[in-house]
Design an enzyme around this catalytic site. Structure first.
Site, PDB file in Angstrom:
ATOM      1  N   ASP A   9       0.850  -1.192   0.000  1.00 52.00           N
ATOM      2  CA  ASP A   9       0.000   0.000   0.000  1.00 52.00           C
ATOM      3  C   ASP A   9       0.885   1.240   0.000  1.00 52.00           C
ATOM      4  OD1 ASP A   9      -2.119   1.718   0.169  1.00 52.00           O
ATOM      5  OD2 ASP A   9      -2.772   1.101   2.170  1.00 52.00           O
ATOM      6  N   MET A  10       0.795   2.030  -1.065  1.00 52.32           N
ATOM      7  CA  MET A  10       1.561   3.271  -1.132  1.00 52.32           C
ATOM      8  C   MET A  10       1.097   4.222  -0.036  1.00 52.32           C
ATOM      9  SD  MET A  10       3.640   2.721  -3.593  1.00 52.32           S
ATOM     10  CE  MET A  10       4.357   4.360  -3.707  1.00 52.32           C
ATOM     11  N   ASP A 103      -3.118   2.239  -6.027  1.00 56.78           N
ATOM     12  CA  ASP A 103      -1.963   2.309  -5.124  1.00 56.78           C
ATOM     13  C   ASP A 103      -1.851   1.153  -4.127  1.00 56.78           C
ATOM     14  OD1 ASP A 103      -4.181   3.038  -3.653  1.00 56.78           O
ATOM     15  OD2 ASP A 103      -3.174   4.624  -2.548  1.00 56.78           O
ATOM     16  N   GLU A 104      -2.589   0.078  -4.335  1.00 52.84           N
ATOM     17  CA  GLU A 104      -2.455  -1.066  -3.431  1.00 52.84           C
ATOM     18  C   GLU A 104      -2.782  -2.369  -4.145  1.00 52.84           C
ATOM     19  OE1 GLU A 104      -5.257  -1.643  -0.194  1.00 52.84           O
ATOM     20  OE2 GLU A 104      -6.631  -0.188  -1.096  1.00 52.84           O
TER      21      GLU A 104
END
Length: 348
Positions: A9-10, A103-104
């Site tokens: 996860d960013m 983003d994940e």
């Protein structure tokens, strides 16, 4: 062999990209989303989160909580560009990747070249920082639920491992809202019964889960005992497509609302035709000026991608709706897809 699942996860992705591109924003409370008073926060930096700002919050509330916040418009093209770079790194780790958003993602590295989840996590974090310039948090476990829980453990830039020996004791103090599969209504129902943390729920008999949580009750029963048999699925079919907008001014004028739904219906129809797919469940969503969401759906007896049929269904839904309060957001979604696999045959 026990599976090794990673959830990556960013960290504060949109805001981190803005800080990456603009050094003047680093260390500042950056809030990304609509910049007008009627906008909504997409995400915000950790500096802004200290003030209580969070995603999906109306911008006017974010301004009150964080008056010195720096509000930045979303740049989806840039976020997608960075996301592609990150996912290219993930593909060097394993081909079994299940994207959850821009983003994940989940990764199954059970049969990869890496000896452990920790080794893979360190490799990912090193390359993302070196090649992209951003941090990423990684959760490691033997199933998806616990890997996701682990990635949230010590954000930002964290690594956490949850193994079987930690179960179920690790979960006992968690609020039940942290359990995947328990929605807001289920949490409220359980809270009203005096069940607030996992320990409270854990002590209930199996029959309780079936009676009060329905068909997913047994999954919840297993999940809080550290059991989650869901596979990491590399390809996820899109389950719906929709359009929505926040109105320039609140209104309960049905004609005005229908004008938006008409435009959305055209865009949805064009999308379906281009993708050669059809849908049959049409859902109109609206949010009132007091920020209460309403959804109304109708499932047709046939599949369609025709603009007129989509719009006429929206029209029927709106005409039958008793709108007592002004509306600030309107949207429409189509789901229950079917692909057209019939090929046009030539005469010869």
């Amino acid at each position: 062999m026990e599976r090794i699942i990673l959830h990556v996860d960013m960290d504060a992705f949109f805001a981190s990209v803005e800080q990456l591109d603009n050094k003047a924003l680093r260390g500042k409370p950056v809030i990304v989303g609509g910049v007008s008073e009627r906008g909504v926060v997409s995400t915000c930096s950790y500096e802004a989160r200290k003030y209580g700002v969070h995603s999906a919050m109306p911008v006017f509330i974010a301004r009150k909580l964080c008056p010195h916040g720096i509000f930045v418009r979303t740049r989806f093209y840039r976020y997608k560009e960075i996301s592609n770079k990150v996912f290219n790194i993930l593909r060097d780790v394993t081909s079994i990747i299940e994207p959850l958003s821009i983003d994940e993602a989940y990764l199954d590295i059970t049969n990869s070249k890496f000896k452990s989840g920790l080794e893979a996590a360190k490799y990912i974090k090193y390359r993302v920082l070196k090649e992209v310039g951003l941090t990423i948090s990684v959760g490691i476990s033997y199933n998806k639920f616990l890997a996701k829980l682990a990635s949230d453990w010590n954000k930002p830039n964290g690594i956490m491992i949850i193994d079987k020996e930690m179960m179920p004791d690790l979960l006992m103090p968690f609020p039940i809202s942290k359990i995947y599969g328990l929605g807001k209504k289920s949490v409220e129902k359980l809270n009203n019964m005096g069940i607030f943390i996992v320990k409270d729920l854990y002590e209930m008999p199996k029959e309780f889960y079936i009676e009060y949580l329905g068909k997913y009750g047994l999954e919840i029963y297993d999940r809080i005992r550290g059991i989650d048999n869901r596979e990491v699925v590399p390809v996820r079919d899109r389950k719906s497509f929709g359009k929505e907008t926040t109105l320039k001014a609140d209104t309960n004028d049905k004609e005005e609302l229908l004008s938006y739904l008409k435009e959305f219906s055209k865009e949805i129809s064009n999308y379906l035709i281009n993708k050669n797919i059809y849908g049959k469940t049409i859902t109109v969503k609206y949010k009132t000026e007091s920020f209460v969401n309403h959804t109304r759906s109708k499932t047709l007896n046939y599949y369609t991608n025709d603009f007129n049929e989509i719009y006429s269904t929206c029209e029927e839904i709106i005409e039958n709706e008793n709108i007592k309060e002004n509306i600030r957001l309107i949207g429409v979604t189509i789901s229950s897809f079917k692909e057209n696999t019939i090929e046009q045959l030539t005469l010869f």
